[in-house]
Scaffold this motif. Structure first.
Motif, mmCIF file in Angstrom:
data_model
loop_
_atom_site.group_PDB
_atom_site.id
_atom_site.type_symbol
_atom_site.label_atom_id
_atom_site.label_comp_id
_atom_site.label_asym_id
_atom_site.label_seq_id
_atom_site.Cartn_x
_atom_site.Cartn_y
_atom_site.Cartn_z
ATOM 1 N N LEU A 57 0.831 -1.207 0.000
ATOM 2 C CA LEU A 57 0.000 0.000 0.000
ATOM 3 C C LEU A 57 0.865 1.256 0.000
ATOM 4 C CD1 LEU A 57 -2.765 1.386 0.252
ATOM 5 C CD2 LEU A 57 -2.563 1.126 2.743
ATOM 6 N N MET A 58 1.939 1.243 0.792
ATOM 7 C CA MET A 58 2.838 2.388 0.848
ATOM 8 C C MET A 58 3.483 2.635 -0.513
ATOM 9 S SD MET A 58 4.067 4.757 2.783
ATOM 10 C CE MET A 58 5.450 5.866 2.994
ATOM 11 N N GLY A 59 3.957 1.562 -1.141
ATOM 12 C CA GLY A 59 4.575 1.706 -2.459
ATOM 13 C C GLY A 59 3.599 2.238 -3.496
ATOM 14 N N LEU A 60 2.343 1.787 -3.421
ATOM 15 C CA LEU A 60 1.340 2.235 -4.381
ATOM 16 C C LEU A 60 1.060 3.730 -4.221
ATOM 17 C CD1 LEU A 60 -0.705 1.316 -6.580
ATOM 18 C CD2 LEU A 60 -2.357 0.984 -4.731
ATOM 19 N N ILE A 61 0.893 4.177 -2.987
ATOM 20 C CA ILE A 61 0.595 5.591 -2.749
ATOM 21 C C ILE A 61 1.781 6.463 -3.139
ATOM 22 C CG2 ILE A 61 0.083 7.296 -0.961
ATOM 23 C CD1 ILE A 61 -1.559 5.202 0.457
ATOM 24 N N ILE A 62 2.997 6.019 -2.815
ATOM 25 C CA ILE A 62 4.177 6.790 -3.203
ATOM 26 C C ILE A 62 4.271 6.893 -4.719
ATOM 27 C CG2 ILE A 62 6.705 6.706 -3.318
ATOM 28 C CD1 ILE A 62 6.764 5.812 -0.468
ATOM 29 N N VAL A 183 -2.409 23.900 -7.359
ATOM 30 C CA VAL A 183 -2.882 22.522 -7.484
ATOM 31 C C VAL A 183 -1.879 21.588 -6.815
ATOM 32 C CG1 VAL A 183 -3.501 20.678 -9.081
ATOM 33 C CG2 VAL A 183 -4.087 23.049 -9.628
ATOM 34 N N HIS A 184 -2.291 20.996 -5.697
ATOM 35 C CA HIS A 184 -1.443 20.075 -4.938
ATOM 36 C C HIS A 184 -2.313 18.957 -4.372
ATOM 37 C CE1 HIS A 184 1.766 23.037 -5.189
ATOM 38 N NE2 HIS A 184 0.968 23.950 -4.676
ATOM 39 N N PRO A 185 -1.704 17.859 -3.951
ATOM 40 C CA PRO A 185 -2.498 16.810 -3.308
ATOM 41 C C PRO A 185 -3.161 17.345 -2.032
ATOM 42 C CG PRO A 185 -0.313 15.987 -3.898
ATOM 43 C CD PRO A 185 -0.291 17.476 -4.114
ATOM 44 N N PRO A 186 -4.325 16.829 -1.685
ATOM 45 C CA PRO A 186 -4.976 17.250 -0.435
ATOM 46 C C PRO A 186 -4.091 16.952 0.774
ATOM 47 C CG PRO A 186 -6.478 15.979 -1.813
ATOM 48 C CD PRO A 186 -5.123 15.844 -2.437
ATOM 49 N N ALA A 187 -4.300 17.701 1.834
ATOM 50 C CA ALA A 187 -3.495 17.520 3.052
ATOM 51 C C ALA A 187 -3.600 16.097 3.587
ATOM 52 C CB ALA A 187 -3.935 18.525 4.110
ATOM 53 N N VAL A 188 -4.772 15.476 3.399
ATOM 54 C CA VAL A 188 -4.952 14.123 3.921
ATOM 55 C C VAL A 188 -3.986 13.140 3.264
ATOM 56 C CG1 VAL A 188 -6.746 13.514 2.240
ATOM 57 C CG2 VAL A 188 -6.685 12.370 4.460
ATOM 58 N N VAL A 189 -3.587 13.404 2.017
ATOM 59 C CA VAL A 189 -2.626 12.518 1.344
ATOM 60 C C VAL A 189 -1.264 12.587 2.034
ATOM 61 C CG1 VAL A 189 -1.399 12.070 -0.816
ATOM 62 C CG2 VAL A 189 -3.823 12.665 -0.862
ATOM 63 N N TRP A 190 -0.825 13.826 2.369
ATOM 64 C CA TRP A 190 0.459 13.971 3.065
ATOM 65 C C TRP A 190 0.400 13.324 4.442
ATOM 66 C CZ3 TRP A 190 3.891 15.092 -0.308
ATOM 67 C CH2 TRP A 190 3.645 16.012 -1.330
ATOM 68 N N MET A 192 -1.504 10.832 5.327
ATOM 69 C CA MET A 192 -1.510 9.372 5.137
ATOM 70 C C MET A 192 -0.117 8.857 4.813
ATOM 71 S SD MET A 192 -3.996 7.150 2.660
ATOM 72 C CE MET A 192 -4.055 5.355 2.815
ATOM 73 N N LEU A 193 0.631 9.589 3.972
ATOM 74 C CA LEU A 193 1.991 9.172 3.649
ATOM 75 C C LEU A 193 2.867 9.160 4.897
ATOM 76 C CD1 LEU A 193 2.703 10.978 0.263
ATOM 77 C CD2 LEU A 193 2.791 8.524 0.673
ATOM 78 N N GLY A 194 2.780 10.215 5.694
ATOM 79 C CA GLY A 194 3.567 10.252 6.921
ATOM 80 C C GLY A 194 3.172 9.155 7.886
ATOM 81 N N LEU A 196 1.722 6.236 7.162
ATOM 82 C CA LEU A 196 2.158 4.935 6.641
ATOM 83 C C LEU A 196 3.659 4.748 6.794
ATOM 84 C CD1 LEU A 196 0.023 4.418 3.409
ATOM 85 C CD2 LEU A 196 0.087 2.946 5.416
ATOM 86 N N ALA A 197 4.419 5.840 6.641
ATOM 87 C CA ALA A 197 5.870 5.738 6.830
ATOM 88 C C ALA A 197 6.199 5.307 8.249
ATOM 89 C CB ALA A 197 6.534 7.082 6.511
ATOM 90 N N LEU A 198 5.460 5.827 9.216
ATOM 91 C CA LEU A 198 5.690 5.437 10.614
ATOM 92 C C LEU A 198 5.249 3.999 10.874
ATOM 93 C CD1 LEU A 198 4.630 8.700 12.492
ATOM 94 C CD2 LEU A 198 6.915 7.949 11.823
ATOM 95 N N VAL A 199 4.114 3.603 10.299
ATOM 96 C CA VAL A 199 3.649 2.215 10.460
ATOM 97 C C VAL A 199 4.658 1.240 9.860
ATOM 98 C CG1 VAL A 199 1.869 0.570 9.795
ATOM 99 C CG2 VAL A 199 1.219 2.847 10.577
ATOM 100 N N CYS A 200 5.148 1.577 8.658
ATOM 101 C CA CYS A 200 6.160 0.729 8.019
ATOM 102 C C CYS A 200 7.421 0.662 8.876
ATOM 103 C CB CYS A 200 6.506 1.257 6.632
ATOM 104 S SG CYS A 200 5.194 1.045 5.399
ATOM 105 N N SER A 201 7.768 1.767 9.513
ATOM 106 C CA SER A 201 8.958 1.791 10.364
ATOM 107 C C SER A 201 8.791 0.862 11.557
ATOM 108 C CB SER A 201 9.235 3.218 10.836
ATOM 109 O OG SER A 201 9.471 4.073 9.746
ATOM 110 N N VAL A 202 7.600 0.873 12.160
ATOM 111 C CA VAL A 202 7.337 -0.031 13.286
ATOM 112 C C VAL A 202 7.466 -1.485 12.837
ATOM 113 C CG1 VAL A 202 5.580 -0.834 14.906
ATOM 114 C CG2 VAL A 202 5.889 1.616 14.522
ATOM 115 N N LEU A 203 6.904 -1.786 11.658
ATOM 116 C CA LEU A 203 6.982 -3.167 11.156
ATOM 117 C C LEU A 203 8.416 -3.578 10.851
ATOM 118 C CD1 LEU A 203 3.875 -3.205 8.784
ATOM 119 C CD2 LEU A 203 4.066 -4.164 11.082
#
Length: 260
Positions: A57-62, A183-190, A192-194, A196-203
């Motif tokens: 999921l992280m790779g797809l969003i990135i 025109v930029h991605p919505p704040a929720v995208v940033w 979510m990326l942050g 997910l980065a923390l979740v991936c780090s925990v894993l």
């Protein structure tokens, strides 16, 4: 023009915060793994499935975010060239007007291009940019009025069909370029990326917790992930960070130089 954009002087601090947070999250995951050192094979298999799903999921969003940022970056560069072309075309067609109207209108064009160049050099001063955009709008009204007055006394019946569209294109591209900067991605995208980065780090930390501690792997993971997110955000603000479209402004400056 850039109202609502982040203060880019804080961007390195945001990157360092993300980098440090990822290291901390990996340490949390490692300590959790130490507490659960004795896991059955089935539990380990379940953990692997969850890890693969989260990283996928992280790779797809990135990938989507990076692709969108790169597309918008290229579009903004193309708009610089489009504006230069529209201005150059309209300026050349002034020669079709009656001779008495040509030089005053050319002077207005020179002032107009000076304002356009100054607008993009003023980044990130939002107040100055808004003043220059207001000045641009006023100059457009003046150019239009002068052109219409000259067309009304011209003898060439085809002149309106030649000059008016070029002026419209020259004016419209200003709105297009201004809108493109917002025109930029919505704040929720940033967020979510942050997250997910923390979740991936925990894993990752949890996975590394079964082996002796080595800092190379956590540092490499945190550095590359946080750097990737930084590059994506840098492309989203191509007049504020390290990745810039300002080199393309030379095209517009070249048009201005040709008006001497």
């Amino acid at each position: 023009m850039i109202n609502g954009s982040l203060n880019w002087t804080l961007a390195p601090l945001v990157w360092l915060l993300l980098f440090g947070s990822m290291l901390l999250a990996m340490e949390v995951g490692r300590r959790l793994r130490v507490k659960h050192r004795e896991l059955a094979d089935g539990e380990l298999a379940s953990f692997g499935a969850v890890q693969a799903a989260v990283f996928g999921l992280m790779g797809l969003i990135i990938a989507f975010t990076f692709s969108g940022a790169a597309t918008r970056f290229d579009h903004r560069r193309d708009l610089v060239v489009d504006e230069a072309n529209h201005i150059g075309t309209a300026y050349l067609r002034i020669a079709l007007l009656p001779e008495a109207a040509q030089e005053p209108l050319r002077n207005r064009f020179r002032q107009y291009v000076d304002t356009r160049v100054a607008t993009y050099r003023a980044v990130p001063d939002a107040r100055r940019i808004n003043e220059l955009l207001q000045q641009t709008a006023e100059q457009q009204v003046e150019i239009w009025s002068m052109a219409v007055a000259a067309i009304n006394v011209a003898t060439n019946p085809m002149l309106p069909a030649v000059l008016v569209p070029s002026l419209n294109n020259m004016f419209d591209i200003v709105t297009t370029r201004t809108a493109a900067t917002q025109v930029h991605p919505p704040a929720v995208v940033w967020i979510m990326l942050g997250g997910l980065a923390l979740v991936c780090s925990v894993l990752v930390g949890y996975d590394l917790g079964s082996a002796p501690r080595h800092w190379l792997h956590p540092l490499t993971f945190a550095f590359l992930f946080s750097l990737t997110l930084y590059v994506i955000s840098d492309m989203e603000y191509p007049r504020l960070g390290f990745i810039r479209v300002t080199e393309m402004d030379r095209v517009l400056q070249s048009v201005r130089d040709s008006m001497q």
